[in-house]
Enzyme design. Structure first.
Site, PDB file in Angstrom:
ATOM      1  N   THR A 167       0.807  -1.221   0.000  1.00  9.11           N
ATOM      2  CA  THR A 167       0.000   0.000   0.000  1.00  9.11           C
ATOM      3  C   THR A 167       0.841   1.273   0.000  1.00  9.11           C
ATOM      4  OG1 THR A 167      -0.206  -0.254   2.408  1.00  9.11           O
ATOM      5  CG2 THR A 167      -2.030  -1.039   1.061  1.00  9.11           C
ATOM      6  N   HIS A 215     -20.034 -24.124 -15.242  1.00 11.50           N
ATOM      7  CA  HIS A 215     -19.700 -23.647 -13.894  1.00 11.50           C
ATOM      8  C   HIS A 215     -19.551 -22.123 -13.884  1.00 11.50           C
ATOM      9  CE1 HIS A 215     -17.756 -24.291  -9.877  1.00 11.50           C
ATOM     10  NE2 HIS A 215     -17.264 -23.103 -10.174  1.00 11.50           N
ATOM     11  N   GLU A 216     -18.781 -21.589 -14.829  1.00 19.71           N
ATOM     12  CA  GLU A 216     -18.530 -20.147 -14.833  1.00 19.71           C
ATOM     13  C   GLU A 216     -19.784 -19.363 -15.206  1.00 19.71           C
ATOM     14  OE1 GLU A 216     -15.951 -19.194 -13.473  1.00 19.71           O
ATOM     15  OE2 GLU A 216     -14.871 -21.097 -13.498  1.00 19.71           O
TER      16      GLU A 216
END
Length: 510
Positions: free
Chosen positions: A125, A347-348
Protein backbone atom coordinates in the site's frame (compact mmCIF):
# COMPACT_ATOMS: atom_id res chain seq x y z
CA UNK A 1 30.41 -10.58 12.32
CA UNK A 2 30.72 -8.21 15.30
CA UNK A 3 33.64 -7.85 17.66
CA UNK A 4 32.26 -10.23 20.27
CA UNK A 5 31.80 -13.03 17.76
CA UNK A 6 35.21 -12.32 16.20
CA UNK A 7 36.92 -12.78 19.56
CA UNK A 8 34.96 -15.96 20.19
CA UNK A 9 36.03 -17.50 16.86
CA UNK A 10 39.65 -16.39 17.44
CA UNK A 11 39.78 -18.09 20.83
CA UNK A 12 38.25 -21.21 19.36
CA UNK A 13 40.86 -21.32 16.54
CA UNK A 14 43.76 -20.80 18.95
CA UNK A 15 42.41 -23.50 21.25
CA UNK A 16 42.54 -26.02 18.41
CA UNK A 17 45.72 -24.82 16.68
CA UNK A 18 48.06 -24.93 19.72
CA UNK A 19 47.38 -28.59 20.68
CA UNK A 20 47.60 -29.58 17.00
CA UNK A 21 51.03 -27.92 16.60
CA UNK A 22 52.32 -29.63 19.74
CA UNK A 23 51.04 -33.01 18.55
CA UNK A 24 52.64 -32.67 15.09
CA UNK A 25 55.96 -31.55 16.63
CA UNK A 26 55.94 -34.54 18.99
CA UNK A 27 55.38 -36.85 15.97
CA UNK A 28 58.42 -35.38 14.23
CA UNK A 29 56.48 -33.80 11.38
CA UNK A 30 57.76 -30.59 9.76
CA UNK A 31 55.16 -27.99 10.74
CA UNK A 32 56.76 -24.94 9.08
CA UNK A 33 54.75 -25.23 5.80
CA UNK A 34 51.55 -25.47 7.86
CA UNK A 35 52.52 -22.41 9.93
CA UNK A 36 53.39 -20.37 6.84
CA UNK A 37 50.08 -21.19 5.13
CA UNK A 38 48.15 -20.52 8.34
CA UNK A 39 49.87 -17.16 8.83
CA UNK A 40 49.11 -16.16 5.23
CA UNK A 41 45.44 -17.07 5.59
CA UNK A 42 45.21 -15.20 8.90
CA UNK A 43 46.76 -12.08 7.37
CA UNK A 44 44.32 -12.27 4.46
CA UNK A 45 41.30 -12.56 6.75
CA UNK A 46 42.48 -9.64 8.89
CA UNK A 47 43.07 -7.48 5.79
CA UNK A 48 39.60 -8.23 4.45
CA UNK A 49 38.05 -7.51 7.83
CA UNK A 50 39.89 -4.20 8.21
CA UNK A 51 38.86 -3.16 4.71
CA UNK A 52 35.21 -3.95 5.35
CA UNK A 53 35.19 -2.77 8.97
CA UNK A 54 33.97 0.71 8.18
CA UNK A 55 31.06 -0.73 6.23
CA UNK A 56 30.16 -3.33 8.80
CA UNK A 57 30.58 -1.36 11.98
CA UNK A 58 30.24 -2.91 15.38
CA UNK A 59 26.76 -4.12 14.63
CA UNK A 60 27.61 -5.94 11.41
CA UNK A 61 25.74 -3.68 8.98
CA UNK A 62 27.87 -4.74 5.98
CA UNK A 63 27.40 -2.39 3.05
CA UNK A 64 24.52 -0.57 4.76
CA UNK A 65 25.91 2.92 4.31
CA UNK A 66 26.40 2.36 0.62
CA UNK A 67 22.82 1.13 0.29
CA UNK A 68 21.48 4.08 2.27
CA UNK A 69 23.49 6.49 0.18
CA UNK A 70 21.78 4.95 -2.83
CA UNK A 71 18.44 5.39 -1.11
CA UNK A 72 19.14 9.09 -0.67
CA UNK A 73 19.10 9.73 -4.42
CA UNK A 74 15.71 8.01 -4.62
CA UNK A 75 14.38 10.02 -1.66
CA UNK A 76 15.18 13.30 -3.38
CA UNK A 77 12.65 12.40 -6.08
CA UNK A 78 9.84 11.11 -3.85
CA UNK A 79 7.21 13.60 -2.74
CA UNK A 80 3.74 13.18 -1.31
CA UNK A 81 2.29 14.45 -4.59
CA UNK A 82 3.82 11.44 -6.35
CA UNK A 83 2.04 8.94 -4.10
CA UNK A 84 -1.43 8.14 -5.38
CA UNK A 85 -4.42 7.78 -3.06
CA UNK A 86 -4.23 7.75 0.74
CA UNK A 87 -5.12 11.42 1.02
CA UNK A 88 -6.29 11.06 4.62
CA UNK A 89 -3.12 9.18 5.63
CA UNK A 90 -0.92 11.76 3.89
CA UNK A 91 -2.68 14.66 5.62
CA UNK A 92 -2.27 12.99 9.00
CA UNK A 93 1.38 12.28 8.31
CA UNK A 94 2.11 15.83 7.17
CA UNK A 95 0.47 17.15 10.32
CA UNK A 96 2.70 14.91 12.42
CA UNK A 97 5.79 16.00 10.48
CA UNK A 98 4.98 19.66 11.08
CA UNK A 99 5.90 19.05 14.71
CA UNK A 100 9.36 18.20 13.43
CA UNK A 101 9.84 20.96 10.88
CA UNK A 102 8.33 23.77 12.98
CA UNK A 103 10.15 23.48 16.33
CA UNK A 104 9.65 27.13 17.28
CA UNK A 105 5.87 26.94 16.98
CA UNK A 106 5.54 23.74 18.95
CA UNK A 107 7.83 25.15 21.64
CA UNK A 108 5.59 28.22 21.86
CA UNK A 109 2.55 26.07 22.59
CA UNK A 110 4.43 23.70 24.88
CA UNK A 111 3.86 20.71 22.59
CA UNK A 112 5.97 17.65 23.11
CA UNK A 113 7.55 16.63 19.77
CA UNK A 114 6.51 13.26 18.40
CA UNK A 115 9.05 10.49 18.75
CA UNK A 116 7.53 7.82 16.55
CA UNK A 117 4.98 7.26 13.79
CA UNK A 118 3.63 3.82 13.00
CA UNK A 119 2.30 3.09 9.51
CA UNK A 120 -0.03 0.09 9.54
CA UNK A 121 -1.77 -1.51 6.60
CA UNK A 122 -1.80 -4.36 4.08
CA UNK A 123 1.30 -5.17 2.01
CA UNK A 124 1.93 -3.08 -1.09
CA UNK A 125 0.00 0.00 0.00
CA UNK A 126 3.02 2.34 -0.11
CA UNK A 127 4.13 2.55 3.52
CA UNK A 128 7.84 2.69 2.60
CA UNK A 129 7.19 5.32 -0.07
CA UNK A 130 5.34 7.45 2.46
CA UNK A 131 8.27 7.20 4.88
CA UNK A 132 10.67 8.38 2.17
CA UNK A 133 8.32 11.19 1.22
CA UNK A 134 8.17 12.14 4.89
CA UNK A 135 11.96 12.41 4.99
CA UNK A 136 11.89 14.69 1.93
CA UNK A 137 9.13 16.85 3.42
CA UNK A 138 11.05 17.25 6.68
CA UNK A 139 14.36 17.86 4.85
CA UNK A 140 15.80 14.98 6.83
CA UNK A 141 18.28 12.20 6.21
CA UNK A 142 16.60 8.84 5.71
CA UNK A 143 18.03 5.72 7.33
CA UNK A 144 16.03 2.63 6.39
CA UNK A 145 16.23 -0.91 7.67
CA UNK A 146 14.09 -4.00 8.07
CA UNK A 147 13.14 -5.85 11.24
CA UNK A 148 14.81 -8.97 9.89
CA UNK A 149 18.20 -7.21 9.92
CA UNK A 150 18.16 -7.25 13.72
CA UNK A 151 17.39 -10.94 14.08
CA UNK A 152 20.41 -12.91 15.28
CA UNK A 153 20.97 -16.09 17.22
CA UNK A 154 23.80 -14.51 19.19
CA UNK A 155 22.94 -12.64 22.37
CA UNK A 156 23.32 -8.88 22.19
CA UNK A 157 23.84 -8.58 18.43
CA UNK A 158 20.35 -7.23 17.69
CA UNK A 159 20.56 -4.69 20.49
CA UNK A 160 23.97 -3.57 19.23
CA UNK A 161 22.59 -3.06 15.75
CA UNK A 162 19.78 -0.89 17.16
CA UNK A 163 22.38 1.32 18.85
CA UNK A 164 24.36 1.52 15.62
CA UNK A 165 21.24 2.46 13.68
CA UNK A 166 20.56 5.52 15.86
CA UNK A 167 24.26 6.40 15.92
CA UNK A 168 24.45 6.25 12.14
CA UNK A 169 21.35 8.46 11.77
CA UNK A 170 22.95 11.14 13.97
CA UNK A 171 26.26 10.95 12.12
CA UNK A 172 24.64 11.19 8.69
CA UNK A 173 22.57 14.19 9.80
CA UNK A 174 25.64 15.99 11.12
CA UNK A 175 27.66 15.12 8.03
CA UNK A 176 24.97 16.42 5.68
CA UNK A 177 24.25 19.38 7.99
CA UNK A 178 20.63 18.38 8.47
CA UNK A 179 18.62 19.24 11.56
CA UNK A 180 16.36 16.19 11.25
CA UNK A 181 16.78 12.47 10.67
CA UNK A 182 14.15 9.83 9.94
CA UNK A 183 14.81 6.25 10.98
CA UNK A 184 12.51 3.84 9.17
CA UNK A 185 12.09 0.23 10.34
CA UNK A 186 10.07 -1.95 8.00
CA UNK A 187 8.45 -5.14 9.28
CA UNK A 188 8.84 -3.96 12.86
CA UNK A 189 6.62 -6.81 14.05
CA UNK A 190 9.67 -9.09 13.62
CA UNK A 191 11.37 -7.50 16.64
CA UNK A 192 8.45 -5.67 18.23
CA UNK A 193 6.14 -8.62 18.88
CA UNK A 194 4.40 -9.09 22.19
CA UNK A 195 6.76 -10.26 24.91
CA UNK A 196 5.82 -13.38 26.79
CA UNK A 197 6.64 -14.31 30.36
CA UNK A 198 9.39 -16.70 31.29
CA UNK A 199 12.82 -16.90 29.70
CA UNK A 200 13.95 -13.74 27.98
CA UNK A 201 14.68 -14.08 24.28
CA UNK A 202 17.16 -12.28 22.07
CA UNK A 203 14.21 -10.54 20.35
CA UNK A 204 13.20 -9.12 23.74
CA UNK A 205 16.64 -7.59 24.24
CA UNK A 206 16.47 -6.03 20.79
CA UNK A 207 13.03 -4.58 21.53
CA UNK A 208 14.20 -3.32 24.94
CA UNK A 209 17.09 -1.51 23.27
CA UNK A 210 14.73 0.10 20.75
CA UNK A 211 12.47 1.28 23.57
CA UNK A 212 15.49 2.68 25.41
CA UNK A 213 16.71 4.57 22.35
CA UNK A 214 13.25 6.05 21.73
CA UNK A 215 13.00 7.11 25.37
CA UNK A 216 16.30 8.95 24.90
CA UNK A 217 15.00 11.11 22.07
CA UNK A 218 14.31 14.72 23.00
CA UNK A 219 12.90 17.58 20.95
CA UNK A 220 15.68 20.01 21.94
CA UNK A 221 18.49 17.64 20.92
CA UNK A 222 20.32 18.10 17.65
CA UNK A 223 19.79 16.51 15.25
CA UNK A 224 16.15 15.71 15.95
CA UNK A 225 15.31 12.08 15.23
CA UNK A 226 11.90 10.71 14.26
CA UNK A 227 11.36 6.96 14.23
CA UNK A 228 8.95 5.63 11.62
CA UNK A 229 7.94 2.00 11.33
CA UNK A 230 5.68 -0.10 9.14
CA UNK A 231 3.76 -3.28 9.78
CA UNK A 232 0.83 -5.23 8.38
CA UNK A 233 0.29 -6.98 11.71
CA UNK A 234 -0.30 -4.19 14.20
CA UNK A 235 -2.17 -6.51 16.57
CA UNK A 236 1.07 -8.47 17.08
CA UNK A 237 3.04 -5.51 18.45
CA UNK A 238 3.97 -5.13 22.10
CA UNK A 239 1.92 -2.60 24.07
CA UNK A 240 5.07 -0.89 25.36
CA UNK A 241 5.95 -0.02 21.78
CA UNK A 242 2.53 1.40 20.97
CA UNK A 243 2.06 3.67 23.96
CA UNK A 244 2.28 7.49 23.66
CA UNK A 245 5.81 8.75 24.07
CA UNK A 246 7.13 6.12 21.71
CA UNK A 247 4.94 5.60 18.67
CA UNK A 248 2.68 8.59 19.27
CA UNK A 249 0.78 8.41 15.99
CA UNK A 250 -0.70 5.29 14.40
CA UNK A 251 -1.59 5.99 10.76
CA UNK A 252 -3.64 3.44 8.82
CA UNK A 253 -2.52 3.03 5.21
CA UNK A 254 -5.41 0.98 3.83
CA UNK A 255 -6.13 -0.34 0.35
CA UNK A 256 -7.07 2.59 -1.90
CA UNK A 257 -10.68 3.30 -2.82
CA UNK A 258 -11.78 3.89 -6.41
CA UNK A 259 -10.65 7.54 -6.39
CA UNK A 260 -7.29 6.53 -4.95
CA UNK A 261 -6.88 3.69 -7.46
CA UNK A 262 -7.59 6.08 -10.33
CA UNK A 263 -4.96 8.50 -9.03
CA UNK A 264 -2.38 5.69 -8.72
CA UNK A 265 -3.17 4.39 -12.21
CA UNK A 266 -2.84 7.90 -13.67
CA UNK A 267 0.58 8.33 -12.05
CA UNK A 268 1.91 5.02 -13.40
CA UNK A 269 0.39 5.63 -16.84
CA UNK A 270 2.21 8.92 -17.41
CA UNK A 271 5.20 7.34 -19.15
CA UNK A 272 3.24 4.74 -21.14
CA UNK A 273 1.75 5.10 -24.64
CA UNK A 274 -1.97 4.48 -24.15
CA UNK A 275 -4.40 3.89 -27.00
CA UNK A 276 -7.56 5.97 -27.31
CA UNK A 277 -9.77 3.10 -26.13
CA UNK A 278 -8.07 2.86 -22.72
CA UNK A 279 -10.50 3.96 -20.00
CA UNK A 280 -8.56 4.49 -16.78
CA UNK A 281 -11.76 5.04 -14.82
CA UNK A 282 -13.01 1.61 -15.89
CA UNK A 283 -9.70 0.05 -14.90
CA UNK A 284 -10.07 1.62 -11.46
CA UNK A 285 -13.52 0.04 -11.18
CA UNK A 286 -12.30 -3.42 -12.21
CA UNK A 287 -9.35 -3.42 -9.80
CA UNK A 288 -11.38 -3.35 -6.60
CA UNK A 289 -9.26 -4.30 -3.53
CA UNK A 290 -5.98 -3.92 -5.49
CA UNK A 291 -3.04 -2.40 -3.64
CA UNK A 292 -0.79 0.28 -5.08
CA UNK A 293 1.87 -2.32 -5.86
CA UNK A 294 -0.67 -4.45 -7.73
CA UNK A 295 -1.88 -1.45 -9.73
CA UNK A 296 1.68 -0.63 -10.74
CA UNK A 297 2.08 -4.26 -11.79
CA UNK A 298 -1.10 -4.04 -13.92
CA UNK A 299 0.30 -1.10 -15.90
CA UNK A 300 3.67 -2.81 -16.24
CA UNK A 301 2.20 -6.13 -17.37
CA UNK A 302 -0.04 -4.34 -19.88
CA UNK A 303 3.03 -2.71 -21.39
CA UNK A 304 4.71 -6.12 -21.59
CA UNK A 305 1.68 -7.58 -23.39
CA UNK A 306 1.76 -4.69 -25.87
CA UNK A 307 5.47 -5.19 -26.49
CA UNK A 308 4.95 -8.94 -27.09
CA UNK A 309 2.23 -8.16 -29.65
CA UNK A 310 4.56 -5.59 -31.28
CA UNK A 311 1.87 -2.96 -30.84
CA UNK A 312 2.71 0.71 -30.83
CA UNK A 313 0.28 1.51 -28.01
CA UNK A 314 -1.23 -0.19 -24.97
CA UNK A 315 -4.87 -1.06 -25.64
CA UNK A 316 -7.76 -1.89 -23.33
CA UNK A 317 -7.35 -5.56 -24.25
CA UNK A 318 -3.78 -5.48 -22.93
CA UNK A 319 -5.05 -3.86 -19.74
CA UNK A 320 -7.71 -6.53 -19.28
CA UNK A 321 -5.14 -9.30 -19.76
CA UNK A 322 -2.86 -7.62 -17.23
CA UNK A 323 -5.63 -7.41 -14.61
CA UNK A 324 -6.33 -11.12 -15.06
CA UNK A 325 -2.65 -11.96 -14.73
CA UNK A 326 -2.20 -9.98 -11.52
CA UNK A 327 -5.35 -11.53 -10.03
CA UNK A 328 -4.94 -15.14 -11.15
CA UNK A 329 -1.50 -15.61 -12.70
CA UNK A 330 -0.23 -16.22 -16.22
CA UNK A 331 -2.09 -18.36 -18.74
CA UNK A 332 -1.20 -22.04 -18.56
CA UNK A 333 -0.72 -24.61 -21.32
CA UNK A 334 -3.23 -27.07 -19.90
CA UNK A 335 -5.66 -28.32 -22.52
CA UNK A 336 -8.96 -29.71 -21.24
CA UNK A 337 -11.00 -32.20 -23.25
CA UNK A 338 -14.34 -31.18 -24.74
CA UNK A 339 -16.44 -32.52 -21.85
CA UNK A 340 -14.24 -30.84 -19.25
CA UNK A 341 -14.41 -27.54 -21.14
CA UNK A 342 -18.20 -27.79 -21.25
CA UNK A 343 -18.37 -28.42 -17.49
CA UNK A 344 -16.08 -25.47 -16.79
CA UNK A 345 -18.19 -23.25 -19.08
CA UNK A 346 -21.38 -24.30 -17.25
CA UNK A 347 -19.70 -23.65 -13.89
CA UNK A 348 -18.53 -20.15 -14.83
CA UNK A 349 -21.83 -19.22 -16.44
CA UNK A 350 -23.55 -20.24 -13.20
CA UNK A 351 -21.46 -17.66 -11.34
CA UNK A 352 -22.03 -15.01 -14.00
CA UNK A 353 -25.80 -15.44 -14.34
CA UNK A 354 -26.37 -15.29 -10.59
CA UNK A 355 -24.13 -12.22 -10.33
CA UNK A 356 -26.07 -10.41 -13.07
CA UNK A 357 -29.38 -11.39 -11.47
CA UNK A 358 -28.58 -10.05 -7.99
CA UNK A 359 -26.23 -7.20 -9.06
CA UNK A 360 -26.91 -6.13 -12.64
CA UNK A 361 -23.85 -4.85 -14.49
CA UNK A 362 -21.34 -6.40 -12.09
CA UNK A 363 -19.77 -8.96 -14.44
CA UNK A 364 -16.66 -7.69 -16.18
CA UNK A 365 -15.51 -10.85 -17.98
CA UNK A 366 -16.33 -14.55 -18.35
CA UNK A 367 -13.41 -16.66 -19.55
CA UNK A 368 -12.44 -20.28 -20.17
CA UNK A 369 -8.73 -19.46 -20.43
CA UNK A 370 -6.79 -21.40 -17.77
CA UNK A 371 -4.86 -19.05 -15.48
CA UNK A 372 -2.89 -20.13 -12.45
CA UNK A 373 -4.82 -22.99 -10.89
CA UNK A 374 -8.17 -21.92 -12.37
CA UNK A 375 -9.54 -23.58 -15.53
CA UNK A 376 -11.93 -20.67 -16.01
CA UNK A 377 -13.01 -17.57 -14.14
CA UNK A 378 -15.52 -14.74 -13.86
CA UNK A 379 -14.13 -11.31 -13.11
CA UNK A 380 -16.42 -8.94 -11.24
CA UNK A 381 -16.02 -5.25 -10.61
CA UNK A 382 -17.51 -3.44 -7.67
CA UNK A 383 -20.16 -0.90 -8.58
CA UNK A 384 -19.56 1.08 -5.41
CA UNK A 385 -17.13 1.00 -2.52
CA UNK A 386 -18.47 -0.83 0.52
CA UNK A 387 -17.17 -0.88 4.06
CA UNK A 388 -20.32 -2.23 5.77
CA UNK A 389 -22.11 -5.37 4.66
CA UNK A 390 -25.75 -6.19 5.34
CA UNK A 391 -27.23 -9.68 5.66
CA UNK A 392 -28.90 -9.55 2.19
CA UNK A 393 -25.63 -8.43 0.58
CA UNK A 394 -23.66 -11.28 2.19
CA UNK A 395 -26.34 -13.79 1.20
CA UNK A 396 -26.12 -12.58 -2.40
CA UNK A 397 -22.36 -12.98 -2.26
CA UNK A 398 -22.78 -16.59 -1.11
CA UNK A 399 -25.28 -17.24 -3.91
CA UNK A 400 -22.79 -15.95 -6.49
CA UNK A 401 -20.14 -18.28 -5.07
CA UNK A 402 -22.56 -21.24 -5.12
CA UNK A 403 -23.74 -20.51 -8.68
CA UNK A 404 -21.05 -22.67 -10.28
CA UNK A 405 -21.75 -25.79 -8.22
CA UNK A 406 -25.52 -25.41 -8.60
CA UNK A 407 -25.16 -25.06 -12.39
CA UNK A 408 -23.15 -28.29 -12.54
CA UNK A 409 -25.84 -30.11 -10.57
CA UNK A 410 -28.54 -28.80 -12.92
CA UNK A 411 -26.88 -30.19 -16.04
CA UNK A 412 -24.87 -33.15 -14.72
CA UNK A 413 -26.66 -34.16 -11.54
CA UNK A 414 -23.37 -33.91 -9.60
CA UNK A 415 -20.55 -31.53 -8.70
CA UNK A 416 -16.79 -31.52 -9.37
CA UNK A 417 -13.71 -30.62 -7.37
CA UNK A 418 -13.72 -27.23 -9.09
CA UNK A 419 -16.23 -26.01 -6.49
CA UNK A 420 -13.87 -26.40 -3.54
CA UNK A 421 -12.69 -22.80 -3.59
CA UNK A 422 -16.28 -21.57 -3.96
CA UNK A 423 -17.34 -23.51 -0.87
CA UNK A 424 -14.40 -22.15 1.12
CA UNK A 425 -15.42 -18.61 0.17
CA UNK A 426 -19.06 -19.29 1.10
CA UNK A 427 -18.19 -20.76 4.49
CA UNK A 428 -15.92 -17.81 5.28
CA UNK A 429 -18.81 -15.44 4.58
CA UNK A 430 -21.07 -17.54 6.83
CA UNK A 431 -18.47 -17.22 9.60
CA UNK A 432 -18.56 -13.45 9.13
CA UNK A 433 -22.37 -13.47 9.43
CA UNK A 434 -22.25 -15.53 12.62
CA UNK A 435 -19.58 -13.28 14.18
CA UNK A 436 -21.67 -10.20 13.30
CA UNK A 437 -24.86 -11.66 14.79
CA UNK A 438 -26.63 -11.88 11.43
CA UNK A 439 -27.88 -15.47 11.81
CA UNK A 440 -30.56 -17.26 13.81
CA UNK A 441 -28.00 -17.78 16.57
CA UNK A 442 -28.26 -14.08 17.30
CA UNK A 443 -25.53 -12.17 19.11
CA UNK A 444 -23.38 -14.83 20.72
CA UNK A 445 -19.84 -15.54 21.76
CA UNK A 446 -18.51 -18.29 19.54
CA UNK A 447 -16.75 -19.95 22.47
CA UNK A 448 -20.14 -20.43 24.09
CA UNK A 449 -21.69 -22.05 20.99
CA UNK A 450 -21.44 -25.82 20.77
CA UNK A 451 -19.92 -27.31 17.60
CA UNK A 452 -23.23 -29.01 16.80
CA UNK A 453 -25.20 -25.75 17.04
CA UNK A 454 -22.59 -23.98 14.90
CA UNK A 455 -22.70 -26.75 12.30
CA UNK A 456 -26.52 -26.74 12.20
CA UNK A 457 -26.66 -22.97 11.71
CA UNK A 458 -24.09 -23.11 8.91
CA UNK A 459 -25.86 -26.00 7.21
CA UNK A 460 -29.24 -24.25 7.37
CA UNK A 461 -27.83 -21.12 5.70
CA UNK A 462 -26.05 -23.08 2.97
CA UNK A 463 -29.08 -25.25 2.18
CA UNK A 464 -31.43 -22.26 1.98
CA UNK A 465 -29.13 -20.25 -0.28
CA UNK A 466 -28.38 -23.27 -2.47
CA UNK A 467 -32.12 -23.76 -3.05
CA UNK A 468 -32.58 -20.07 -3.87
CA UNK A 469 -29.68 -20.21 -6.31
CA UNK A 470 -31.10 -23.32 -7.98
CA UNK A 471 -34.52 -21.69 -8.43
CA UNK A 472 -32.92 -18.56 -9.88
CA UNK A 473 -30.88 -20.49 -12.47
CA UNK A 474 -33.78 -22.78 -13.46
CA UNK A 475 -35.78 -19.75 -14.58
CA UNK A 476 -32.91 -18.85 -16.96
CA UNK A 477 -32.21 -22.30 -18.43
CA UNK A 478 -32.89 -21.16 -22.01
CA UNK A 479 -30.63 -18.13 -21.60
CA UNK A 480 -28.06 -20.43 -20.02
CA UNK A 481 -27.93 -22.79 -22.99
CA UNK A 482 -27.68 -19.99 -25.55
CA UNK A 483 -24.82 -18.30 -23.67
CA UNK A 484 -23.10 -21.67 -23.20
CA UNK A 485 -22.67 -22.26 -26.94
CA UNK A 486 -21.24 -18.77 -27.45
CA UNK A 487 -18.83 -19.05 -24.50
CA UNK A 488 -17.48 -22.44 -25.62
CA UNK A 489 -16.98 -21.10 -29.13
CA UNK A 490 -15.39 -17.74 -28.23
CA UNK A 491 -13.76 -18.72 -24.88
CA UNK A 492 -13.92 -15.15 -23.56
CA UNK A 493 -16.91 -12.86 -23.14
CA UNK A 494 -16.68 -9.27 -22.01
CA UNK A 495 -19.26 -8.03 -19.54
CA UNK A 496 -21.01 -5.98 -22.22
CA UNK A 497 -21.17 -8.90 -24.66
CA UNK A 498 -22.48 -11.19 -21.93
CA UNK A 499 -25.25 -8.76 -20.98
CA UNK A 500 -26.24 -8.34 -24.63
CA UNK A 501 -26.63 -12.12 -24.92
CA UNK A 502 -28.82 -12.18 -21.83
CA UNK A 503 -31.07 -9.38 -23.12
CA UNK A 504 -31.44 -11.00 -26.56
CA UNK A 505 -32.23 -14.49 -25.28
CA UNK A 506 -34.70 -13.40 -22.62
CA UNK A 507 -37.18 -12.50 -25.35
CA UNK A 508 -37.11 -16.00 -26.87
CA UNK A 509 -39.87 -18.49 -25.95
CA UNK A 510 -38.89 -21.09 -23.36
Amino acid sequence: MNKQNWLRWTEWAIGIAVPMILFLTFQGINIWPVLIVGAALTALVIAVRMRGGDKGGAGGFGGLKQRRATNKSAIDNIRFEQIGGHERAKRELVEALDFLVKPEQIRQFGIRPLKGILLAGPPGTGKTLMAKAAAHYADAVFVGSSGSEFVEMYVGVGAGRIRDLFKEARQLALKQKKENAVIFIDEIDVIGGKREGGQQKEYDQTLNQLLTEMDGLYGDSSPRILVMAATNRKEMLDSALLRPGRFDRHIEVDLPDKKGRLHIIQLHAQNKPLAADVDLNRIAEETFSFSGAQLESVLNEAAIYAMRAEAKQITMEHMSQAIDKVMLGEKTDREANHEERRRVAIHELGHALVAEAVRPGSVSQVALSPRGKALGYVRHHSQQERYLYTKPYLEEQIMIALGGAVAEEMFYGNRSTGSQGDFDQSLNIVDTMINAGLTELGIVRLKNVTPDALSDATKAIMVELTDRTHTMLETQRTVFMSCLDVLIREENLTGEHFRCLIRDKKHLPV
